[in-house]
Design a protein around this motif. Structure first.
Motif, PDB file in Angstrom:
ATOM      1  N   VAL A  38       5.370 -19.854  -7.239  1.00 45.37           N
ATOM      2  CA  VAL A  38       6.523 -19.419  -7.905  1.00 45.37           C
ATOM      3  C   VAL A  38       6.610 -17.863  -7.843  1.00 45.37           C
ATOM      4  CG1 VAL A  38       6.989 -21.366  -9.468  1.00 45.37           C
ATOM      5  CG2 VAL A  38       5.504 -19.478 -10.171  1.00 45.37           C
ATOM      6  N   HIS A  39       5.609 -17.037  -7.852  1.00 52.16           N
ATOM      7  CA  HIS A  39       5.692 -15.581  -7.906  1.00 52.16           C
ATOM      8  C   HIS A  39       5.375 -14.886  -6.579  1.00 52.16           C
ATOM      9  CE1 HIS A  39       1.514 -16.639  -7.498  1.00 52.16           C
ATOM     10  NE2 HIS A  39       1.172 -15.203  -7.576  1.00 52.16           N
ATOM     11  N   CYS A  40       5.284 -15.845  -5.481  1.00 53.37           N
ATOM     12  CA  CYS A  40       4.819 -15.166  -4.364  1.00 53.37           C
ATOM     13  C   CYS A  40       5.738 -13.811  -3.756  1.00 53.37           C
ATOM     14  CB  CYS A  40       5.006 -16.240  -3.139  1.00 53.37           C
ATOM     15  SG  CYS A  40       4.278 -15.585  -1.692  1.00 53.37           S
ATOM     16  N   ARG A  41       5.097 -12.767  -3.496  1.00 49.52           N
ATOM     17  CA  ARG A  41       5.822 -11.612  -3.208  1.00 49.52           C
ATOM     18  C   ARG A  41       6.623 -11.973  -1.665  1.00 49.52           C
ATOM     19  NH1 ARG A  41       2.694 -10.987   0.845  1.00 49.52           N
ATOM     20  NH2 ARG A  41       0.578 -10.392   0.693  1.00 49.52           N
ATOM     21  N   ILE A  95     -10.157 -15.249  -4.266  1.00 46.99           N
ATOM     22  CA  ILE A  95      -9.547 -16.499  -4.330  1.00 46.99           C
ATOM     23  C   ILE A  95      -8.646 -16.251  -5.835  1.00 46.99           C
ATOM     24  CG2 ILE A  95      -9.997 -18.888  -4.923  1.00 46.99           C
ATOM     25  CD1 ILE A  95     -11.436 -18.673  -2.809  1.00 46.99           C
ATOM     26  N   SER A  96      -7.626 -16.769  -5.338  1.00 48.98           N
ATOM     27  CA  SER A  96      -6.602 -16.363  -6.422  1.00 48.98           C
ATOM     28  C   SER A  96      -6.613 -17.474  -7.583  1.00 48.98           C
ATOM     29  CB  SER A  96      -5.028 -16.786  -5.847  1.00 48.98           C
ATOM     30  OG  SER A  96      -4.754 -15.447  -4.875  1.00 48.98           O
ATOM     31  N   ILE A  97      -6.613 -17.400  -8.663  1.00 52.08           N
ATOM     32  CA  ILE A  97      -6.728 -18.380  -9.853  1.00 52.08           C
ATOM     33  C   ILE A  97      -5.791 -17.813 -10.737  1.00 52.08           C
ATOM     34  CG2 ILE A  97      -8.088 -19.478 -11.718  1.00 52.08           C
ATOM     35  CD1 ILE A  97      -8.873 -20.610  -9.083  1.00 52.08           C
ATOM     36  N   PHE A 143       1.983 -22.830 -11.388  1.00 55.36           N
ATOM     37  CA  PHE A 143       2.134 -21.626 -10.504  1.00 55.36           C
ATOM     38  C   PHE A 143       2.273 -21.548  -9.168  1.00 55.36           C
ATOM     39  CE2 PHE A 143       1.206 -18.066 -13.458  1.00 55.36           C
ATOM     40  CZ  PHE A 143       1.449 -16.783 -12.750  1.00 55.36           C
ATOM     41  N   ARG A 144       1.152 -22.389  -8.502  1.00 57.72           N
ATOM     42  CA  ARG A 144       1.161 -22.786  -7.182  1.00 57.72           C
ATOM     43  C   ARG A 144       2.097 -23.446  -6.406  1.00 57.72           C
ATOM     44  NH1 ARG A 144      -2.164 -18.984  -4.461  1.00 57.72           N
ATOM     45  NH2 ARG A 144      -1.887 -17.158  -6.067  1.00 57.72           N
ATOM     46  N   GLY A 145       2.893 -24.378  -7.253  1.00 62.88           N
ATOM     47  CA  GLY A 145       3.867 -25.193  -6.579  1.00 62.88           C
ATOM     48  C   GLY A 145       3.305 -26.514  -5.894  1.00 62.88           C
ATOM     49  N   THR A 188      -6.114 -12.812 -10.074  1.00 62.61           N
ATOM     50  CA  THR A 188      -5.182 -13.369 -11.160  1.00 62.61           C
ATOM     51  C   THR A 188      -3.971 -12.518 -11.201  1.00 62.61           C
ATOM     52  OG1 THR A 188      -7.185 -14.251 -12.297  1.00 62.61           O
ATOM     53  CG2 THR A 188      -4.996 -14.232 -13.420  1.00 62.61           C
ATOM     54  N   THR A 189      -2.714 -13.184 -11.263  1.00 64.39           N
ATOM     55  CA  THR A 189      -1.520 -12.484 -11.509  1.00 64.39           C
ATOM     56  C   THR A 189      -1.033 -12.838 -12.941  1.00 64.39           C
ATOM     57  OG1 THR A 189      -0.813 -12.872  -9.287  1.00 64.39           O
ATOM     58  CG2 THR A 189       0.804 -12.267 -10.734  1.00 64.39           C
ATOM     59  N   VAL A 190      -0.926 -11.803 -13.731  1.00 68.45           N
ATOM     60  CA  VAL A 190      -0.667 -11.957 -15.053  1.00 68.45           C
ATOM     61  C   VAL A 190       0.972 -12.109 -15.091  1.00 68.45           C
ATOM     62  CG1 VAL A 190      -0.747 -11.247 -17.368  1.00 68.45           C
ATOM     63  CG2 VAL A 190      -2.912 -10.694 -15.381  1.00 68.45           C
ATOM     64  N   ILE A 195      -7.164  -8.324 -11.869  1.00 69.03           N
ATOM     65  CA  ILE A 195      -5.851  -8.539 -12.545  1.00 69.03           C
ATOM     66  C   ILE A 195      -4.846  -7.932 -11.559  1.00 69.03           C
ATOM     67  CG2 ILE A 195      -7.021  -9.644 -14.388  1.00 69.03           C
ATOM     68  CD1 ILE A 195      -5.562  -7.155 -15.902  1.00 69.03           C
ATOM     69  N   PHE A 196      -3.718  -8.700 -11.161  1.00 61.66           N
ATOM     70  CA  PHE A 196      -2.525  -8.028 -10.788  1.00 61.66           C
ATOM     71  C   PHE A 196      -1.344  -8.578 -11.651  1.00 61.66           C
ATOM     72  CE2 PHE A 196      -3.442  -7.737  -6.232  1.00 61.66           C
ATOM     73  CZ  PHE A 196      -4.798  -8.318  -6.247  1.00 61.66           C
ATOM     74  N   LEU A 197      -0.678  -7.370 -12.224  1.00 65.83           N
ATOM     75  CA  LEU A 197       0.779  -7.644 -13.055  1.00 65.83           C
ATOM     76  C   LEU A 197       1.734  -7.967 -12.088  1.00 65.83           C
ATOM     77  CD1 LEU A 197      -0.323  -4.996 -15.610  1.00 65.83           C
ATOM     78  CD2 LEU A 197      -0.760  -7.243 -15.652  1.00 65.83           C
ATOM     79  N   LEU A 198       2.348  -9.252 -12.394  1.00 64.52           N
ATOM     80  CA  LEU A 198       3.675  -9.472 -11.408  1.00 64.52           C
ATOM     81  C   LEU A 198       4.444  -8.596 -11.318  1.00 64.52           C
ATOM     82  CD1 LEU A 198       5.404 -12.191 -10.533  1.00 64.52           C
ATOM     83  CD2 LEU A 198       6.584 -11.675 -12.781  1.00 64.52           C
ATOM     84  N   VAL A 199       5.064  -8.368  -9.918  1.00 62.92           N
ATOM     85  CA  VAL A 199       5.895  -7.508  -9.512  1.00 62.92           C
ATOM     86  C   VAL A 199       7.191  -8.437  -9.131  1.00 62.92           C
ATOM     87  CG1 VAL A 199       6.803  -5.679  -8.085  1.00 62.92           C
ATOM     88  CG2 VAL A 199       4.442  -5.966  -8.712  1.00 62.92           C
ATOM     89  N   PRO A 200       8.503  -8.100  -9.533  1.00 56.94           N
ATOM     90  CA  PRO A 200       9.212  -9.164  -9.380  1.00 56.94           C
ATOM     91  C   PRO A 200      10.070  -9.048  -7.876  1.00 56.94           C
ATOM     92  CG  PRO A 200      10.161  -7.342 -10.589  1.00 56.94           C
ATOM     93  CD  PRO A 200       8.588  -7.342 -10.649  1.00 56.94           C
ATOM     94  N   THR A 201       9.488  -9.390  -6.970  1.00 59.03           N
ATOM     95  CA  THR A 201       9.763  -9.213  -5.414  1.00 59.03           C
ATOM     96  C   THR A 201       9.655 -10.575  -5.029  1.00 59.03           C
ATOM     97  OG1 THR A 201       9.768  -7.704  -3.552  1.00 59.03           O
ATOM     98  CG2 THR A 201       7.590  -8.166  -4.839  1.00 59.03           C
ATOM     99  N   GLY A 202      10.481 -10.944  -3.715  1.00 59.59           N
ATOM    100  CA  GLY A 202      10.058 -11.869  -3.028  1.00 59.59           C
ATOM    101  C   GLY A 202      10.491 -13.023  -4.002  1.00 59.59           C
TER     102      GLY A 202
HETATM  103  C1  LIG Z   1      -2.689 -11.339  -2.991  1.00 60.51           C
HETATM  104  C2  LIG Z   1      -2.573 -11.689  -4.659  1.00 60.51           C
HETATM  105  O1  LIG Z   1      -1.183 -11.312  -4.900  1.00 60.51           O
HETATM  106  C3  LIG Z   1      -0.834 -12.327  -5.639  1.00 60.51           C
HETATM  107  N1  LIG Z   1       0.833 -12.221  -5.688  1.00 60.51           N
HETATM  108  C4  LIG Z   1       1.668 -12.829  -4.923  1.00 60.51           C
HETATM  109  N2  LIG Z   1       3.019 -12.446  -5.196  1.00 60.51           N
HETATM  110  C5  LIG Z   1       2.770 -11.541  -6.311  1.00 60.51           C
HETATM  111  C6  LIG Z   1       3.773 -10.849  -6.978  1.00 60.51           C
HETATM  112  N3  LIG Z   1       5.057 -11.032  -6.770  1.00 60.51           N
HETATM  113  N4  LIG Z   1       3.307 -10.030  -7.949  1.00 60.51           N
HETATM  114  C7  LIG Z   1       1.966  -9.802  -8.027  1.00 60.51           C
HETATM  115  N5  LIG Z   1       1.150 -10.472  -7.540  1.00 60.51           N
HETATM  116  C8  LIG Z   1       1.626 -11.328  -6.562  1.00 60.51           C
HETATM  117  C9  LIG Z   1      -1.179 -13.393  -5.284  1.00 60.51           C
HETATM  118  O2  LIG Z   1      -1.333 -14.504  -6.265  1.00 60.51           O
HETATM  119  C10 LIG Z   1      -2.746 -13.238  -4.921  1.00 60.51           C
HETATM  120  O3  LIG Z   1      -3.522 -13.446  -5.835  1.00 60.51           O
END
Ligand SMILES: C[C@H]1O[C@@H](n2cnc3c(N)ncnc32)[C@H](O)[C@@H]1O
Ligand code: HEM
Ligand code: SF4
Length: 346
Positions: free
Chosen positions: A21-24, A110-112, A123-125, A151-153, A178-185
């Motif tokens: 759902v969050h894939c950039r 590995i993304s979890i 999350f992963r559809g 992990t994307t938070v 940890i990656f914080l969600l970026v609202p893109t893609g």
């Molecule tokens: C390569 C890593 O980037 C994460 N990832 C994919 N899309 C986004 C996004 N929009 N924001 C943050 N992280 C993201 C994936 O879930 C993976 O863990």
């Protein structure tokens, strides 16, 4: 003299077997026209090796959907690059792990995104994604290939982060990034699932405290505020930030896009990071060196004094710099102030 990149994330393909759902990238099984051929991919590796010896993160899409991934990784290893692979883990098996090792791959991420199958799969559809990732991890362990968890938070999994940390420790991960969600893609649809700025502050302070208690390496990527928080906390604790006290984190800064990091898309576009859809140039049209050293985009990003709004006035701009992708998503200007920071510069 422009320093060469220390880290490159390379989207070897856009194609993917999941549909997060969050894939950039909004990656799907459909592959766009113009992805680099094996020949072009190797040529890119040549160009990178000519200017430096960065860590090359082979990512995607799902890089294991591309048949020549082992050949390309081997080629990069032979050219002196340190190769890491970013995968969702579901396509790993004994044979794949052996081929990755043979290609000289040094670490796999590995993304979890959840501590339970339910959260991760939502999350992963795709149902079974969690089980597939866990199975993949078992193959990595059996094959003796080190791994980290990414992990994307978001609001969805914020409460599960402590459990994800426990899980990562239990299964023997070398690190949790940890990656914080970026609202893109496709992530644009989750705009209101970004955690609010005060929660950023809380989770990053928690992360800072955890590093004192756990032996696995913790890293906050796409969370430039962490580097301010680390310094604020250290000051309060009366310690000076140094490699001795804070390890690698003491030597790096928040946003590395354009200064020591870049992203290369599957069709050869060079971007500051995978979350900032602005292109510095394309490697089919220009040399990588020229794009890295001379493009306007990267030159702008290296000039911290030109940062807009409060980031430009901030005493921490040298160590933080704000997330340029989040600034761009919010305003269309990649030099604007970071919208998710509560700090008010004095
Ligand atoms: C390569 C890593 O980037 C994460 N990832 C994919 N899309 C986004 C996004 N929009 N924001 C943050 N992280 C993201 C994936 O879930 C993976 O863990
Ligand atoms: C220790 C050195 C490392 C550092 C300093 C580092 C830092 C970074 C940085 C700065 C980004 C980019 C985020 C952004 O665009 O702002 C990033 C992305 C990423 N890193 Fe790391 N990283 C390191 C190691 C690794 C390793 C070993 C792996 C995998 C095995 C890995 C996997 C990833 C992935 C998957 C991304 C996202 C790339 C994408 O798909 O867009 N990293 N990292
Ligand atoms: S985040 Fe990774 S696994 Fe998920 S759809 Fe995007 S490329 Fe595929």
């Amino acid at each position: 003299m422009v320093k060469p990149p220390r880290l490159i994330a390379w989207e070897l393909t856009w194609g993917c077997n999941l549909s997060c759902v969050h894939c950039r990238g909004a990656s799907t099984s459909e592959i766009p026209e113009g992805e680099l051929s094996t020949y072009e991919a190797k040529h890119f590796v040549d160009e990178v090796a000519e200017i430096g010896d960065p860590i090359l993160i082979i990512t995607g899409g799902e890089p294991l959907t591309r048949k020549d991934v082992f050949e390309v990784a081997r080629y990069a290893t032979d050219k002196g690059l340190r190769v890491a692979l970013a995968t969702n883990g579901t396509l790993l098996d004994e044979d794949v792990v052996r081929k990755l090792k043979d290609a000289g791959v040094q670490r796999v991420s590995i993304s979890i995104d959840g501590s339970t199958a339910k959260t991760h799969d939502e999350f992963r559809g795709v149902p079974g994604a969690f089980e597939g990732a866990m199975r993949g991890i078992e193959y990595l362990k059996k094959g003796g290939l080190g791994f980290q968890i990414n992990t994307t938070v978001t609001k969805r999994n914020l409460d599960e982060i402590p459990d994800i940390l426990d899980l990562a420790t239990e299964i023997g991960a070398e690190a949790l990034h940890i990656f914080l969600l970026v609202p893109t893609g496709r992530g644009k649809n989750l705009e209101n699932e970004e955690i609010p700025p005060v929660e950023y502050e809380r989770v990053l302070n928690w992360f800072y405290d955890q590093q004192k208690h756990v032996s696995i390496q913790l890293k906050a990527t796409c969370a430039p505020h962490y580097f301010r928080i680390m310094r604020q906390r250290a000051k309060r604790e009366g310690i000076e930030v140094s490699v001795k006290t804070h390890g690698y984190e003491a030597m790096t800064r928040g946003c590395l896009g354009g200064t020591s990091f870049c992203f290369v898309s599957s069709t050869g576009d060079v971007q500051p990071c995978g979350y900032l859809p602005v292109v510095a140039g394309n490697i089919k049209e220009q040399s990588f060196r020229e794009i890295w050293e001379d493009s306007k985009l990267f030159t702008d990003l290296r000039d911290f004094d030109s940062l807009g709004g409060k980031c430009g006035k901030c005493g921490y701009k040298g160590v933080c710099g704000g997330c340029r992708a989040r600034a761009y998503a919010a305003t269309g200007d990649y030099m604007a102030e970071e919208p998710y920071c509560i700090y008010v510069p004095r």
